[in-house]
Write a protein that holds these residues in place. Structure first.
Motif, short mmCIF file in Angstrom:
data_model
loop_
_atom_site.label_atom_id
_atom_site.label_comp_id
_atom_site.label_asym_id
_atom_site.label_seq_id
_atom_site.Cartn_x
_atom_site.Cartn_y
_atom_site.Cartn_z
N GLU A 16 0.84 -1.22 0.00
CA GLU A 16 0.00 0.00 0.00
C GLU A 16 0.87 1.26 0.00
N ALA A 17 1.96 1.22 0.75
CA ALA A 17 2.84 2.39 0.81
C ALA A 17 3.44 2.70 -0.56
N MET A 18 3.64 1.66 -1.36
CA MET A 18 4.22 1.87 -2.70
C MET A 18 3.30 2.69 -3.59
N GLU A 19 2.00 2.58 -3.33
CA GLU A 19 1.03 3.31 -4.16
C GLU A 19 1.08 4.81 -3.90
N THR A 20 1.44 5.20 -2.67
CA THR A 20 1.42 6.63 -2.34
C THR A 20 2.83 7.23 -2.25
N SER A 21 3.84 6.37 -2.26
CA SER A 21 5.21 6.88 -2.15
C SER A 21 5.57 7.74 -3.36
N LEU A 22 6.27 8.85 -3.10
CA LEU A 22 6.71 9.71 -4.20
C LEU A 22 8.18 9.46 -4.55
#
Ligand SMILES: *Cc1c(COP(=O)(O)O)cnc(C)c1O
Length: 272
Positions: A78-84
């Motif tokens: 999930e963090a990969m989806e929002t990581s910049l």
């Protein structure tokens, strides 16, 4: 964090850090460098809540360097989806998509993957064909060799570099005061063709390290302890030194460790 540290022989408390992170409820992800931890330490990745655990082909899996593998938690996906953070080659989402079709996103090191398959077959064979049982046997073997070595070192009157949290990947030992650890490394190699390693960087000369990783077992450990007694007898002036003390301590540690591991295996089988 690192699970175990091969340059110092230290074991870190992955479970404890995972619990701290959980209770802090910070949303931070736990990424564990288990390059030498995998295959030498028991982990419960999902139960502890480790988000990413990374292993490497060159350590306990016993194949050439060049391959790395990792586990990814739901939270990490999930963090990969929002990581910049910028990413291209190491975009695991691409790998996941391709893995569904039995493919990889880019050209993989095919020879290493074939070697990994053979290594996993070997590990499974240690558990009668069951990979999880084989993994336990691999870890138990490293823990046994490490416990034997620690007992031997203690019987010689030498001190561990990390007495409070020693890893099973390698045992780091302090030479007697005034002795360069390189003398012990060289003597073992020239007289017995036994390979141990010096400290690295600023620890050079300060410690010597005996590995217990992968294809290394009781026979190797007894041999290295016996050779270490010879080196101690001729090159180290240890008070109270006597031939056989370190070997006897290693033998006792072997019995204790293997009895413990066998009862854990029985418990695990019972639980299933
Ligand atoms: C060996 C090791 C690595 C990888 O180092 P290399 O020099 O690439 O082999 C990373 N972390 C730990 C804890 C290691 O023991």
């Amino acid at each position: 964090m690192q699970a175990t540290e091969s340059s110092t022989g230290v074991r870190h408390d992955v479970k404890g850090v995972a619990e701290l992170l959980k209770s802090a409820n910070s949303g931070a992800l736990l990424v564990v460098d288990a390059i030498t931890g995998l295959g030498t330490t028991h982990f419960d990745v999902d139960a502890w809540g480790v988000d990413i655990m990374i292993g490497g082909s060159q350590k306990a899996v016993m194949i050439p360097p060049g391959l790395s593998y990792l586990s990814v938690s739901q939270r990490a996906w999930e963090a990969m989806e929002t990581s910049l953070n910028p990413r291209y080659y190491f975009d695991l989402r691409k790998e996941r998509k391709n893995a569904k079709n039995g493919e990889s996103a880019y050209t993989p090191a095919v020879a290493l993957i074939a070697a990994l398959g053979a290594a996993l077959d070997y590990i499974a064979a240690q558990g009668g064909g069951d990979l999880a049982a084989g993994r336990k046997a691999l870890v138990d073997n490293a823990e046994t060799c490490a416990a034997m070595t620690r007992a031997a070192v203690d019987a010689l009157g030498l001190k561990l570099f990390a007495p409070d949290a020693p890893a099973a990947v390698a045992t780091a030992v302090l030479p007697p005061a005034g002795v360069d650890s390189g003398v012990i490394v060289k003597d073992l190699k020239s007289r017995f063709a036994a390979v141990i390693t010096n400290g690295q960087g600023e620890m050079k000369g300060q410690i010597f390290r005996i590995a217990h990783i992968g294809f290394f077992d009781y026979m190797d450990t007894i041999a290295i302890v016996g050779a270490l007694e010879q080196v101690a007898a001729s090159a180290l002036k240890l008070p109270g030194f006597e031939f056989g003390k370190a070997l006897a301590a290693a033998q006792k540690a072997y019995v204790e460790q293997t009895t413990k591991a066998a009862s854990e295996t029985l418990e695990a089988v019972g639980a299933r």
